[in-house]
Motif scaffolding. Structure first.
Motif, mmCIF file in Angstrom:
data_model
loop_
_atom_site.group_PDB
_atom_site.id
_atom_site.type_symbol
_atom_site.label_atom_id
_atom_site.label_comp_id
_atom_site.label_asym_id
_atom_site.label_seq_id
_atom_site.Cartn_x
_atom_site.Cartn_y
_atom_site.Cartn_z
ATOM 1 N N GLY A 38 -11.616 9.528 6.378
ATOM 2 C CA GLY A 38 -11.819 8.428 5.436
ATOM 3 C C GLY A 38 -10.517 7.848 4.931
ATOM 4 N N PRO A 39 -9.625 7.462 5.856
ATOM 5 C CA PRO A 39 -8.283 7.037 5.446
ATOM 6 C C PRO A 39 -8.222 5.579 4.998
ATOM 7 C CG PRO A 39 -8.451 6.953 7.814
ATOM 8 C CD PRO A 39 -9.789 7.416 7.318
ATOM 9 N N LYS A 40 -7.140 5.249 4.283
ATOM 10 C CA LYS A 40 -6.821 3.852 3.994
ATOM 11 C C LYS A 40 -5.669 3.414 4.900
ATOM 12 C CE LYS A 40 -7.971 3.999 -0.940
ATOM 13 N NZ LYS A 40 -7.852 5.456 -1.259
ATOM 14 N N VAL A 79 8.170 8.085 -2.405
ATOM 15 C CA VAL A 79 7.107 7.425 -1.662
ATOM 16 C C VAL A 79 5.955 7.178 -2.626
ATOM 17 C CG1 VAL A 79 5.507 7.576 0.282
ATOM 18 C CG2 VAL A 79 7.736 8.691 0.434
ATOM 19 N N HIS A 80 5.554 5.921 -2.739
ATOM 20 C CA HIS A 80 4.383 5.586 -3.552
ATOM 21 C C HIS A 80 3.273 5.114 -2.635
ATOM 22 C CE1 HIS A 80 7.228 5.762 -6.869
ATOM 23 N NE2 HIS A 80 6.195 5.756 -7.699
ATOM 24 N N PHE A 81 2.092 5.668 -2.846
ATOM 25 C CA PHE A 81 0.937 5.243 -2.056
ATOM 26 C C PHE A 81 -0.112 4.718 -3.012
ATOM 27 C CE2 PHE A 81 -3.128 6.378 0.136
ATOM 28 C CZ PHE A 81 -3.001 5.488 1.191
ATOM 29 N N ASN A 82 -0.492 3.448 -2.818
ATOM 30 C CA ASN A 82 -1.497 2.863 -3.698
ATOM 31 C C ASN A 82 -1.042 2.938 -5.166
ATOM 32 O OD1 ASN A 82 -3.792 1.475 -3.313
ATOM 33 N ND2 ASN A 82 -5.090 3.252 -2.874
ATOM 34 N N GLY A 83 0.254 2.840 -5.386
ATOM 35 C CA GLY A 83 0.772 2.873 -6.748
ATOM 36 C C GLY A 83 1.026 4.253 -7.317
ATOM 37 N N ILE A 143 4.763 -1.096 3.303
ATOM 38 C CA ILE A 143 3.649 -1.357 4.201
ATOM 39 C C ILE A 143 2.601 -2.112 3.381
ATOM 40 C CG2 ILE A 143 1.973 -0.373 5.807
ATOM 41 C CD1 ILE A 143 4.800 0.398 6.533
ATOM 42 N N LEU A 144 2.292 -3.319 3.828
ATOM 43 C CA LEU A 144 1.373 -4.157 3.053
ATOM 44 C C LEU A 144 -0.063 -3.859 3.450
ATOM 45 C CD1 LEU A 144 3.423 -7.465 3.367
ATOM 46 C CD2 LEU A 144 3.442 -5.800 1.489
ATOM 47 N N LEU A 196 0.853 -1.191 0.000
ATOM 48 C CA LEU A 196 0.000 0.000 0.000
ATOM 49 C C LEU A 196 0.887 1.239 0.000
ATOM 50 C CD1 LEU A 196 -2.854 1.179 0.202
ATOM 51 C CD2 LEU A 196 -2.638 1.061 2.686
ATOM 52 N N LEU A 197 1.958 1.148 0.772
ATOM 53 C CA LEU A 197 2.900 2.266 0.829
ATOM 54 C C LEU A 197 4.292 1.714 0.534
ATOM 55 C CD1 LEU A 197 2.893 5.364 1.707
ATOM 56 C CD2 LEU A 197 3.861 4.536 3.843
#
Lengths: 334, 252
Positions: B166-168, B62-66, B28-29, B5-6
Motif C-alpha cells: 500500500g505504498p505512496k 529526509v522528509h516524507f509527506n512532511g 520528488i514531487l 512528497l519526498l
C-alpha cells in the motif's frame, strides 16, 4: 499448471494420512498411548519409562524446532529452560509448596521471563554470535545450579512430592505413574498441535519469512525483532513444560539437565528428525534416544557409531527422517 | 508550488572515506516518475538504501509527506508508504508466488500477533494477493514456488509485493535488470500505467526506459547530484554529456 486456487485447499483427514510423515508420527503416538497397557502384559514395563522420557525430550525438541526450524534461531542454550522449569518446581517443592496450580504457572512464567530477558539481548545478534550468547546464558544458569548448595548443587535435588492437582472434588494424581504418563502424552500432543497452529498462523508466516529473507521482511514493513522475541518466549515456556514434566517424572533434577551438551542433543534431535517439520522433533527424539539406548548397551563408546551416522543423515538425507519419509509419499498429482 | 512528497536535504553517507552520497538535495514531487541515473558506482543504490532505511545516513534529513523520517527504521518507513524493490531480486524463494504477496498484504494489514487462525486459507489475505498477481500478469503462476519462477517473473513478483504494502512512493532499483527486450517493454508499459496512482523514484540503466517513463531525471556522479531536470534538459546538459552520456552522442 491447469488450475490455480487462491487458498491452499484444506486437506481432509484421509489426504493427511497419506502423507507418510504424518501417518508414521501418528502411529508412534498411538504406540505411546498403548504402551502402559501393553508393555506390562508383555513383561516389558521398562519401556513405559523409556517412552515417557522420549516424550519429554520430544516436547523440548518441538519447542526448539519452533524457533530453530521455523525461525532460524540456532539457540545453543535451549536446555536451560528445561532446567528453569524443573528447578522452579524443585525449589518450590523443597520449600513446601507442592500445589501444582501454584507450581506450574509460576514455573512457566519464570521460563517466559528468562526467555524474554535472554532473548531480548541475544536476538540483537546474528549467526555465530547468537549461538555463543545463548550458550553463555545457558552456562551461566548451569553454574548457578551447581553452586547453590541449598538446592543440591552438582549432586542434584531429590523431589519428594510430585505436583498436587487437587480441586477438592476432583484430583489429578501424578503420584500414579500411569496418570503422569498420560499427562506427558497429552502434553506432547498439545505442544505439537500448538506448534501446528502457530507456524501456520500469520505470526508463523512472519517467523518463517524472517528466516527466509530478513531484509525483504523489513522492506515490506515488518519489524521482525518483536516476532522473533515472542517466538523465543513461547519456545522457552514450552521447554519449561518439558522441565516440569521431567522433574515430576524423575523426581530428581540436576544442573546437568541445563548443561550445554543437552542443548546440543536437542539440536541433534531436530536435525536428525527434520528441521522445520511438524513431526521432525518427535521422529528425531525417538531415533536419537532409541539409538543411544541401543548402542550404549552394545558399547560404551556409542558416540563413535552415532557420530558418523549423524553425518550420513545430514549429508544424504536432507530434511532428516521427516524428509526421508516425505520421499516415500506417493505422487499426489492426478 | 506543490509540496514535495519526498524532500532530501544535504544527505550524506560515506564508506571509509569514499562518499557514496555527498550532500544530496532532491525533491520528488507527488505523481511524478523521477529517474536517477549515473555511471556504475555513482551511489544510486546507496541512495535507495538511505531512503528505505536499510542504511543510516551520516548527515542530512529526509522528509516524507512532511514528516521527518531520517531516523525511522526500514519497517516504519514502509508502513508510512515508502516501498522498495531491490536490484537483486528479493523474494521469499521457498514459498509460492501467492504466499509472497499474501505476506506483504499481511504486513500492511497491521500487526501479525495472530497465532491461531491459519493464514494460508484466509481470504482477507489471499484474495487481494491474487488480484495483485493478476495485475502484474502472474495469475497463472500463483501456486508456483517463487524460487522456480523465471527471472523476469520474479521481478514482476517483487513489484506485486511492493504494491501490496500500500505504498505512496515506489523506490525501484533497476526493475528491468536482467530482463529481455520484450519483458522490459511490457514492464515499461506496466509502470507507465501505475503512474496515475503512485509516485516513483526509478533507478535504471536502460536509457530507453528512463526516457520513456521519467518526468524528471537526476544525474548522480560520485555521490553528487550534477543535474536535475526534464529529459530534454538532461539531454542538452553539457555536464551530463561529458560525465555520463558520452560526449559525442546524446542518447544511446
Amino acid at each position: 499448471m491447469t488450475q490455480t486456487s487462491k487458498s491452499q485447499r484444506p486437506q481432509n483427514l484421509w489426504a493427511r494420512l497419506r502423507d507418510s510423515r504424518t501417518s508414521v508420527s501418528l502411529l508412534l503416538l498411538a504406540i505411546a498411548a498403548a504402551t502402559p497397557l501393553a508393555a506390562p502384559a508383555l513383561g516389558q514395563s521398562f519401556y513405559v519409562d523409556v517412552i515417557a522420557r522420549i516424550m519429554i525430550w520430544a516436547i523440548a525438541a518441538t519447542s526448539l524446532n519452533l524457533i530453530l526450524g521455523y525461525g532460524g534461531m540456532v539457540s545453543f542454550g535451549h536446555a536451560v529452560y528445561l532446567g528453569i522449569g524443573a528447578y522452579a518446581m524443585g525449589i518450590m517443592a523443597t520449600e513446601g509448596i507442592t500445589n501444582g496450580f501454584i507450581q506450574w504457572p509460576l514455573a512457566l512464567l519464570l521460563c517466559g521471563f528468562f526467555a524474554l530477558i535472554f532473548g531480548a539481548i541475544s536476538l540483537r545478534t546474528k549467526g555465530v554470535y547468537f549461538i555463543m550468547i545463548t550458550l553463555a546464558f545457558g552456562q551461566m544458569l548451569f553454574f548457578l545450579g551447581i553452586s547453590v548448595e541449598r538446592y543440591g548443587s552438582d549432586d542434584g535435588l531429590l523431589i519428594f512430592t510430585r505436583s498436587e492437582f487437587d480441586l477438592g472434588f476432583a484430583e489429578l494424581d501424578l503420584s500414579n505413574g500411569t496418570t503422569l504418563y498420560y499427562v506427558i502424552w497429552a502434553s506432547l500432543i498439545g505442544c505439537i498441535y500448538l506448534s501446528h497452529r502457530i507456524v501456520n498462523s500469520r505470526f508463523g508466516m512472519v517467523l518463517r519469512g524472517a528466516m527466509s529473507n530478513e531484509t525483504r521482511m523489513q522492506a515490506i514493513g515488518v519489524p521482525t525483532y518483536r516476532y522473533r522475541l515472542a517466538a523465543f518466549v513461547i519456545a522457552g515456556m514450552m521447554a519449561g513444560l518439558a522441565g516440569l514434566l521431567s522433574a515430576n517424572f524423575e523426581r530428581f533434577i540436576s544442573p546437568d539437565m541445563m548443561n550445554w551438551p543437552r542443548s546440543g542433543e536437542l539440536i541433534v534431535m531436530i536435525v536428525l528428525g527434520g528441521m522445520g517439520t511438524l513431526f521432525g522433533p518427535v521422529l528425531g527424539s525417538v531415533a536419537f534416544l532409541m539409538l543411544s539406548e541401543l548402542l550404549s548397551t552394545w558399547t560404551e563408546k556409542w558416540h563413535l557409531i552415532f557420530g558418523p551416522f549423524l553425518i550420513l543423515v545430514v549429508l544424504f538425507a536432507r530434511g532428516g527422517l521427516a524428509g526421508m519419509l516425505e520421499r516415500l509419499n506417493p505422487r499426489s498429482d492426478p | 508550488m506543490t509540496e514535495p512528497l519526498l524532500a532530501i536535504r544535504a544527505l550524506s553517507k560515506s564508506f571509509g572515506g569514499i562518499a557514496a552520497a555527498d550532500n544530496i538535495e532532491l525533491d520528488i514531487l507527488p505523481g511524478e516518475i523521477h529517474a536517477v541515473i549515473g555511471p556504475n558506482g555513482a551511489g544510486k543504490t546507496t541512495l535507495i538504501n538511505l531512503l528505505s532505511g536499510l542504511l543510516p545516513a551520516d548527515a542530512g534529513t529526509v522528509h516524507f509527506n512532511g514528516v521527518n523520517i531520517t531516523k525511522s527504521s526500514a519497517p516504519a518507513r514502509c508502513r508510512r508508504g515508502l516501498a522498495r524493490s531491490f536490484q537483486i531480486t528479493s523474494i521469499f524463494r521457498d514459498v509460492s508466488a501467492l504466499d509472497n504477496v499474501a505476506l506483504a498484504i499481511q504486513a500492511a494489514a497491521g500487526h501479525s500477533f495472530r497465532l491461531w487462525r491459519p493464514a494460508r486459507t484466509d481470504p482477507a489475505l489471499r484474495d487481494p494477493a491474487f488480484a495483485l498477481l493478476e495485475q502484474v500478469g502472474l495469475a497463472n503462476r500463483a501456486n508456483i514456488r517463487a524460487g522456480n519462477l523465471a527471472h523476469g517473473e520474479q521481478r514482476q513478483l517483487e513489484i506485486a509485493m511492493v504494491l501490496a504494502t500500500g505504498p505512496k512512493l515506489l523506490l525501484l532499483d533497476e526493475p528491468m535488470a536482467g530482463m529481455g527486450t520484450e519483458e522490459s517493454e511490457r514492464l515499461i508499459t506496466f509502470l507507465a500505467g501505475l503512474k496515475a496512482k503512485y509516485t516513483m523514484l526509478l533507478i535504471e540503466h536502460d536509457m530507453d526506459a528512463v526516457f520513456a517513463l521519467a518526468d524528471r531525471i537526476t544525474v548522480l556522479v560520485y555521490g553528487r547530484v550534477i543535474a536535475t531536470g526534464t529529459p530534454s534538459e538532461i539531454r542538452a546538459n553539457t555536464d551530463v554529456r561529458r560525465a555520463y552520456l558520452g560526449e559525442d552522442e546524446a542518447v544511446a
